[in-house]
Motif scaffolding. Structure first.
Motif, mmCIF file in Angstrom:
data_model
loop_
_atom_site.group_PDB
_atom_site.id
_atom_site.type_symbol
_atom_site.label_atom_id
_atom_site.label_comp_id
_atom_site.label_asym_id
_atom_site.label_seq_id
_atom_site.Cartn_x
_atom_site.Cartn_y
_atom_site.Cartn_z
ATOM 1 N N GLU A 26 0.825 -1.216 0.000
ATOM 2 C CA GLU A 26 0.000 0.000 0.000
ATOM 3 C C GLU A 26 0.855 1.261 0.000
ATOM 4 N N ILE A 27 1.903 1.234 -0.855
ATOM 5 C CA ILE A 27 2.731 2.415 -1.059
ATOM 6 C C ILE A 27 2.852 2.647 -2.562
ATOM 7 N N ALA A 28 3.310 3.815 -2.935
ATOM 8 C CA ALA A 28 3.495 4.142 -4.352
ATOM 9 C C ALA A 28 4.660 3.343 -4.932
ATOM 10 N N PRO A 29 4.540 2.918 -6.192
ATOM 11 C CA PRO A 29 5.646 2.190 -6.816
ATOM 12 C C PRO A 29 6.970 2.965 -6.771
ATOM 13 N N GLN A 30 6.912 4.285 -6.913
ATOM 14 C CA GLN A 30 8.142 5.091 -6.850
ATOM 15 C C GLN A 30 8.782 5.011 -5.465
ATOM 16 N N SER A 31 7.955 4.997 -4.426
ATOM 17 C CA SER A 31 8.474 4.849 -3.061
ATOM 18 C C SER A 31 9.160 3.500 -2.879
ATOM 19 N N MET A 32 8.552 2.472 -3.458
ATOM 20 C CA MET A 32 9.156 1.132 -3.379
ATOM 21 C C MET A 32 10.487 1.108 -4.114
ATOM 22 N N SER A 33 10.527 1.698 -5.290
ATOM 23 C CA SER A 33 11.783 1.769 -6.053
ATOM 24 C C SER A 33 12.855 2.501 -5.269
#
Length: 69
Positions: A26-33
């Motif tokens: 439940e986080i943004a893909p950019q945050s995960m990257s």
């Protein structure tokens, strides 16, 4: 070994994309990257990721190499 390297290897093994893992967390893909790039995971995040990727964490003593699961 850095957590991000292990997580990337597990994602490949599980055929999971960064976007899919981010959605499950439940986080943004950019945050995960960014977390993968910087290796900046909290312990709680690592626990959640191990559940998502269906794996366990082990603690190993440095002197005797005893494994605790």
């Amino acid at each position: 070994m850095a957590a991000s390297k292990i997580i990337k290897q597990l994602m490949i093994e599980r055929s999971m994309s960064v976007k899919e893992l981010a959605e499950k967390l439940e986080i943004a893909p950019q945050s995960m990257s960014n977390k993968l790039y910087r290796d900046s995971f909290s312990f709680d995040e690592v626990l959640k990721i191990t559940d998502i990727l269906d794996c366990d964490i082990q603690f190993i003593t440095r002197d005797t190499k005893k494994i605790f699961q």
